[in-house]
Design a protein around this motif. Structure first.
Motif, PDB file in Angstrom:
ATOM      1  N   UNK A   1      62.954  39.334  34.556  1.00 52.90           N
ATOM      2  CA  UNK A   1      62.011  39.636  35.565  1.00 52.90           C
ATOM      3  C   UNK A   1      60.886  38.774  35.668  1.00 52.90           C
ATOM      4  N   UNK A   2      60.331  38.487  36.805  1.00 54.04           N
ATOM      5  CA  UNK A   2      59.267  37.664  37.271  1.00 54.04           C
ATOM      6  C   UNK A   2      58.105  38.624  37.603  1.00 54.04           C
ATOM      7  N   UNK A   3      56.899  38.222  36.875  1.00 49.97           N
ATOM      8  CA  UNK A   3      55.685  39.172  36.977  1.00 49.97           C
ATOM      9  C   UNK A   3      54.655  38.328  37.788  1.00 49.97           C
ATOM     10  N   UNK A   4      54.128  38.535  38.744  1.00 47.88           N
ATOM     11  CA  UNK A   4      52.823  37.921  39.265  1.00 47.88           C
ATOM     12  C   UNK A   4      51.686  38.734  38.833  1.00 47.88           C
ATOM     13  N   UNK A   5      50.629  37.977  38.090  1.00 43.96           N
ATOM     14  CA  UNK A   5      49.422  38.365  37.719  1.00 43.96           C
ATOM     15  C   UNK A   5      48.375  37.579  38.577  1.00 43.96           C
ATOM     16  N   UNK A   6      47.813  38.767  39.221  1.00 51.28           N
ATOM     17  CA  UNK A   6      46.579  38.315  40.093  1.00 51.28           C
ATOM     18  C   UNK A   6      45.372  38.305  39.101  1.00 51.28           C
ATOM     19  N   UNK A   7      44.674  37.435  39.088  1.00 52.97           N
ATOM     20  CA  UNK A   7      43.364  36.920  38.019  1.00 52.97           C
ATOM     21  C   UNK A   7      42.648  36.325  38.451  1.00 52.97           C
ATOM     22  N   UNK A   8      41.364  36.880  38.915  1.00 51.11           N
ATOM     23  CA  UNK A   8      40.348  35.803  39.288  1.00 51.11           C
ATOM     24  C   UNK A   8      39.312  35.281  38.274  1.00 51.11           C
ATOM     25  N   UNK A   9      39.376  35.859  37.104  1.00 51.62           N
ATOM     26  CA  UNK A   9      38.574  35.321  35.907  1.00 51.62           C
ATOM     27  C   UNK A   9      39.083  33.686  35.728  1.00 51.62           C
ATOM     28  N   UNK A  10      38.411  32.992  35.906  1.00 53.04           N
ATOM     29  CA  UNK A  10      38.731  31.645  35.514  1.00 53.04           C
ATOM     30  C   UNK A  10      39.427  31.376  34.178  1.00 53.04           C
ATOM     31  N   UNK A  11      39.251  31.984  33.386  1.00 52.15           N
ATOM     32  CA  UNK A  11      39.811  31.782  32.000  1.00 52.15           C
ATOM     33  C   UNK A  11      41.225  32.193  32.134  1.00 52.15           C
ATOM     34  N   UNK A  12      41.660  32.972  33.051  1.00 50.09           N
ATOM     35  CA  UNK A  12      43.101  33.498  32.956  1.00 50.09           C
ATOM     36  C   UNK A  12      44.057  32.108  33.376  1.00 50.09           C
ATOM     37  N   UNK A  13      43.434  31.041  33.973  1.00 49.26           N
ATOM     38  CA  UNK A  13      44.073  29.840  34.230  1.00 49.26           C
ATOM     39  C   UNK A  13      44.661  29.208  32.904  1.00 49.26           C
ATOM     40  N   UNK A  14      43.763  29.409  31.838  1.00 51.62           N
ATOM     41  CA  UNK A  14      44.076  28.877  30.516  1.00 51.62           C
ATOM     42  C   UNK A  14      44.847  29.896  29.718  1.00 51.62           C
ATOM     43  N   UNK A  15      44.130  30.999  29.851  1.00 52.19           N
ATOM     44  CA  UNK A  15      44.963  32.034  28.734  1.00 52.19           C
ATOM     45  C   UNK A  15      46.221  32.362  29.067  1.00 52.19           C
ATOM     46  N   UNK A  69      49.366  29.807  41.252  1.00 50.95           N
ATOM     47  CA  UNK A  69      49.283  29.530  42.712  1.00 50.95           C
ATOM     48  C   UNK A  69      47.938  30.347  43.298  1.00 50.95           C
ATOM     49  N   UNK A  70      47.802  29.872  44.601  1.00 50.98           N
ATOM     50  CA  UNK A  70      46.746  30.545  45.271  1.00 50.98           C
ATOM     51  C   UNK A  70      47.300  31.603  46.370  1.00 50.98           C
ATOM     52  N   UNK A  71      47.085  32.866  46.477  1.00 48.90           N
ATOM     53  CA  UNK A  71      47.716  33.613  47.224  1.00 48.90           C
ATOM     54  C   UNK A  71      46.628  34.185  48.250  1.00 48.90           C
ATOM     55  N   UNK A  72      46.830  34.680  49.292  1.00 45.12           N
ATOM     56  CA  UNK A  72      45.928  35.639  50.052  1.00 45.12           C
ATOM     57  C   UNK A  72      44.930  36.444  49.275  1.00 45.12           C
ATOM     58  N   UNK A  73      45.593  36.956  48.298  1.00 47.41           N
ATOM     59  CA  UNK A  73      44.949  37.909  47.311  1.00 47.41           C
ATOM     60  C   UNK A  73      44.220  37.141  46.266  1.00 47.41           C
ATOM     61  N   UNK A  74      44.303  35.824  46.061  1.00 47.81           N
ATOM     62  CA  UNK A  74      43.574  35.072  45.033  1.00 47.81           C
ATOM     63  C   UNK A  74      44.266  34.429  44.166  1.00 47.81           C
ATOM     64  N   UNK A  75      44.079  33.768  42.997  1.00 43.84           N
ATOM     65  CA  UNK A  75      44.689  33.159  42.075  1.00 43.84           C
ATOM     66  C   UNK A  75      45.706  34.096  41.765  1.00 43.84           C
ATOM     67  N   UNK A  76      46.941  33.356  41.361  1.00 42.63           N
ATOM     68  CA  UNK A  76      48.163  34.158  40.938  1.00 42.63           C
ATOM     69  C   UNK A  76      48.796  33.404  39.978  1.00 42.63           C
ATOM     70  N   UNK A  77      49.518  33.964  38.892  1.00 40.48           N
ATOM     71  CA  UNK A  77      50.100  33.402  37.704  1.00 40.48           C
ATOM     72  C   UNK A  77      51.403  34.078  37.476  1.00 40.48           C
ATOM     73  N   UNK A  78      52.569  33.372  37.939  1.00 37.94           N
ATOM     74  CA  UNK A  78      53.880  33.755  37.753  1.00 37.94           C
ATOM     75  C   UNK A  78      54.611  33.641  36.280  1.00 37.94           C
ATOM     76  N   UNK A  79      55.044  34.745  35.797  1.00 36.89           N
ATOM     77  CA  UNK A  79      55.515  34.652  34.466  1.00 36.89           C
ATOM     78  C   UNK A  79      57.003  35.317  34.440  1.00 36.89           C
ATOM     79  N   UNK A  80      57.862  34.694  33.795  1.00 34.01           N
ATOM     80  CA  UNK A  80      59.217  35.244  33.699  1.00 34.01           C
ATOM     81  C   UNK A  80      59.466  35.581  32.200  1.00 34.01           C
ATOM     82  N   UNK A  81      60.056  36.919  32.177  1.00 34.76           N
ATOM     83  CA  UNK A  81      60.333  37.439  30.793  1.00 34.76           C
ATOM     84  C   UNK A  81      61.777  36.906  30.463  1.00 34.76           C
ATOM     85  N   UNK A  82      61.574  36.144  29.092  1.00 30.86           N
ATOM     86  CA  UNK A  82      62.848  35.506  28.449  1.00 30.86           C
ATOM     87  C   UNK A  82      63.421  36.364  27.515  1.00 30.86           C
ATOM     88  N   UNK A  83      62.792  37.404  26.731  1.00 31.21           N
ATOM     89  CA  UNK A  83      63.523  38.056  25.828  1.00 31.21           C
ATOM     90  C   UNK A  83      62.941  39.312  25.911  1.00 31.21           C
TER      91      UNK A  83
END
Length: 81
Positions: A37-51, A67-81
């Motif tokens: 499964x792929x989860x998109x995390x919307x997070x506008x705290x600048x620390x999220x880009x590193x964390x 990525x940048x989305x219309x909703x703001x910064x987004x981070x895509x993560x795929x569950x591997x296990x």
């Protein structure tokens, strides 16, 4: 999948929440989703880009893209296990 290829399986909205809440929320939700499964995390705290990528490395999950989305910064993560 990379960002923009297809819709994520789930979107978690942590906009307006400060570190470490976006990572904690991701860590709580990801195990409830199926492997692959792929989860998109919307997070506008600048620390999220590193964390979020760092958490993925520590937990052996796939960090796909920031990525940048219309909703703001987004981070895509795929569950591997």
């Amino acid at each position: 999948m990379s960002a923009g290829d297809a819709a994520p399986d789930e979107v978690l909205d942590f906009r307006g929440q400060r570190c470490p809440l976006p990572v904690i929320g991701l860590a709580r939700r990801l195990p409830e989703l199926p492997v692959g499964a792929v989860v998109r995390v919307l997070a506008d705290d600048p620390a999220a880009a590193v964390d979020i990528p760092a958490w993925c490395r520590m937990r052996a999950q796939d960090f796909l893209a920031a990525t940048g989305t219309p909703e703001g910064p987004a981070y895509d993560v795929r569950r591997t296990h």
